[in-house]
Design a protein around this motif. Structure first.
Motif, PDB file in Angstrom:
ATOM      1  N   GLY A  19      93.033 -21.702  12.373  1.00 23.08           N
ATOM      2  CA  GLY A  19      94.158 -21.349  13.233  1.00 23.08           C
ATOM      3  C   GLY A  19      93.712 -20.699  14.528  1.00 23.08           C
ATOM      4  O   GLY A  19      94.297 -20.935  15.589  1.00 23.08           O
ATOM      5  N   THR A  20      92.661 -19.897  14.449  1.00 24.04           N
ATOM      6  CA  THR A  20      92.109 -19.281  15.657  1.00 24.04           C
ATOM      7  C   THR A  20      91.547 -20.345  16.585  1.00 24.04           C
ATOM      8  O   THR A  20      91.806 -20.330  17.794  1.00 24.04           O
ATOM      9  CB  THR A  20      91.015 -18.271  15.287  1.00 24.04           C
ATOM     10  OG1 THR A  20      91.575 -17.282  14.421  1.00 24.04           O
ATOM     11  CG2 THR A  20      90.442 -17.612  16.518  1.00 24.04           C
ATOM     12  N   ASP A  22      92.407 -23.486  16.610  1.00 21.14           N
ATOM     13  CA  ASP A  22      93.534 -24.287  17.091  1.00 21.14           C
ATOM     14  C   ASP A  22      94.294 -23.560  18.186  1.00 21.14           C
ATOM     15  O   ASP A  22      94.801 -24.186  19.112  1.00 21.14           O
ATOM     16  CB  ASP A  22      94.467 -24.618  15.926  1.00 21.14           C
ATOM     17  CG  ASP A  22      95.552 -25.596  16.328  1.00 21.14           C
ATOM     18  OD1 ASP A  22      95.195 -26.679  16.838  1.00 21.14           O
ATOM     19  OD2 ASP A  22      96.740 -25.292  16.141  1.00 21.14           O
ATOM     20  N   HIS A  23      94.381 -22.240  18.086  1.00 22.52           N
ATOM     21  CA  HIS A  23      95.077 -21.480  19.125  1.00 22.52           C
ATOM     22  C   HIS A  23      94.298 -21.469  20.432  1.00 22.52           C
ATOM     23  O   HIS A  23      94.883 -21.523  21.502  1.00 22.52           O
ATOM     24  CB  HIS A  23      95.326 -20.052  18.652  1.00 22.52           C
ATOM     25  CG  HIS A  23      96.162 -19.256  19.594  1.00 22.52           C
ATOM     26  ND1 HIS A  23      97.503 -19.499  19.763  1.00 22.52           N
ATOM     27  CD2 HIS A  23      95.853 -18.246  20.430  1.00 22.52           C
ATOM     28  CE1 HIS A  23      97.978 -18.660  20.662  1.00 22.52           C
ATOM     29  NE2 HIS A  23      96.982 -17.884  21.077  1.00 22.52           N
ATOM     30  N   ASN A  35      96.039 -25.622   9.320  1.00 22.97           N
ATOM     31  CA  ASN A  35      96.793 -24.898  10.338  1.00 22.97           C
ATOM     32  C   ASN A  35      98.235 -24.634   9.935  1.00 22.97           C
ATOM     33  O   ASN A  35      99.099 -24.452  10.780  1.00 22.97           O
ATOM     34  CB  ASN A  35      96.749 -25.657  11.662  1.00 22.97           C
ATOM     35  CG  ASN A  35      95.377 -25.637  12.258  1.00 22.97           C
ATOM     36  OD1 ASN A  35      94.596 -24.733  12.008  1.00 22.97           O
ATOM     37  ND2 ASN A  35      95.056 -26.644  13.031  1.00 22.97           N
ATOM     38  N   ASN A  38      99.199 -21.213  11.220  1.00 24.66           N
ATOM     39  CA  ASN A  38      99.246 -21.175  12.674  1.00 24.66           C
ATOM     40  C   ASN A  38     100.449 -21.927  13.238  1.00 24.66           C
ATOM     41  O   ASN A  38     100.991 -21.537  14.261  1.00 24.66           O
ATOM     42  CB  ASN A  38      97.950 -21.753  13.247  1.00 24.66           C
ATOM     43  CG  ASN A  38      97.856 -21.576  14.730  1.00 24.66           C
ATOM     44  OD1 ASN A  38      98.179 -20.520  15.253  1.00 24.66           O
ATOM     45  ND2 ASN A  38      97.415 -22.599  15.421  1.00 24.66           N
ATOM     46  N   ARG A  39     100.875 -22.982  12.577  1.00 23.80           N
ATOM     47  CA  ARG A  39     101.945 -23.817  13.138  1.00 23.80           C
ATOM     48  C   ARG A  39     103.316 -23.573  12.538  1.00 23.80           C
ATOM     49  O   ARG A  39     104.321 -23.866  13.185  1.00 23.80           O
ATOM     50  CB  ARG A  39     101.569 -25.282  12.976  1.00 23.80           C
ATOM     51  CG  ARG A  39     100.370 -25.624  13.823  1.00 23.80           C
ATOM     52  CD  ARG A  39     100.086 -27.077  13.840  1.00 23.80           C
ATOM     53  NE  ARG A  39      98.905 -27.333  14.673  1.00 23.80           N
ATOM     54  CZ  ARG A  39      98.287 -28.468  14.701  1.00 23.80           C
ATOM     55  NH1 ARG A  39      98.699 -29.466  13.971  1.00 23.80           N
ATOM     56  NH2 ARG A  39      97.238 -28.627  15.472  1.00 23.80           N
ATOM     57  N   GLU A  52      99.406 -14.191  18.305  1.00 21.54           N
ATOM     58  CA  GLU A  52      99.041 -15.271  17.391  1.00 21.54           C
ATOM     59  C   GLU A  52      97.558 -15.262  17.063  1.00 21.54           C
ATOM     60  O   GLU A  52      97.160 -15.516  15.925  1.00 21.54           O
ATOM     61  CB  GLU A  52      99.431 -16.626  17.980  1.00 21.54           C
ATOM     62  CG  GLU A  52     100.921 -16.853  18.100  1.00 21.54           C
ATOM     63  CD  GLU A  52     101.495 -16.339  19.403  1.00 21.54           C
ATOM     64  OE1 GLU A  52     100.730 -15.791  20.235  1.00 21.54           O
ATOM     65  OE2 GLU A  52     102.714 -16.479  19.585  1.00 21.54           O
ATOM     66  N   ASN A  56      96.015 -14.826  13.280  1.00 22.99           N
ATOM     67  CA  ASN A  56      95.099 -15.766  12.636  1.00 22.99           C
ATOM     68  C   ASN A  56      93.812 -15.078  12.204  1.00 22.99           C
ATOM     69  O   ASN A  56      93.297 -15.349  11.110  1.00 22.99           O
ATOM     70  CB  ASN A  56      94.786 -16.930  13.575  1.00 22.99           C
ATOM     71  CG  ASN A  56      95.907 -17.925  13.641  1.00 22.99           C
ATOM     72  OD1 ASN A  56      96.398 -18.374  12.623  1.00 22.99           O
ATOM     73  ND2 ASN A  56      96.315 -18.273  14.851  1.00 22.99           N
TER      74      ASN A  56
END
Length: 75
Positions: A19-20, A22-23, A35, A38-39, A52, A56
């Motif tokens: 997630g990190t 992806d962010h 993710n 995260n999503r 965010e 994450n």
């Protein structure tokens, strides 16, 4: 039971790192599975708006703690 808890911790660790990534960038590797926090979870919590990245990283830290604690506990 310990292996199941370790698996959940490992999933949270990898999901938090994913997630990190992806962010910050785009995470193409297993993004549907990794993710999910995260999503779907983090954007729906209003208190985390703007945090965010920290959320994450916190998911990853909680996952690491779960893995370590599950390893230390002999059940």
């Amino acid at each position: 039971m310990r292996k199941a808890i370790q698996f959940v911790g490992l999933f949270l660790l990898v999901a938090g790192i994913s997630g990190t990534i992806d962010h910050l960038f785009v995470q193409p590797l297993m993004s549907v599975v990794l993710n999910v926090f995260n999503r779907f979870v983090i954007p729906n919590i209003d208190a985390l708006a703007g945090y965010e990245l920290y959320a994450n990283l916190s998911v990853a830290a909680v996952g690491a703690v779960i893995v370590v604690v599950a390893e230390k506990v002999h059940a």
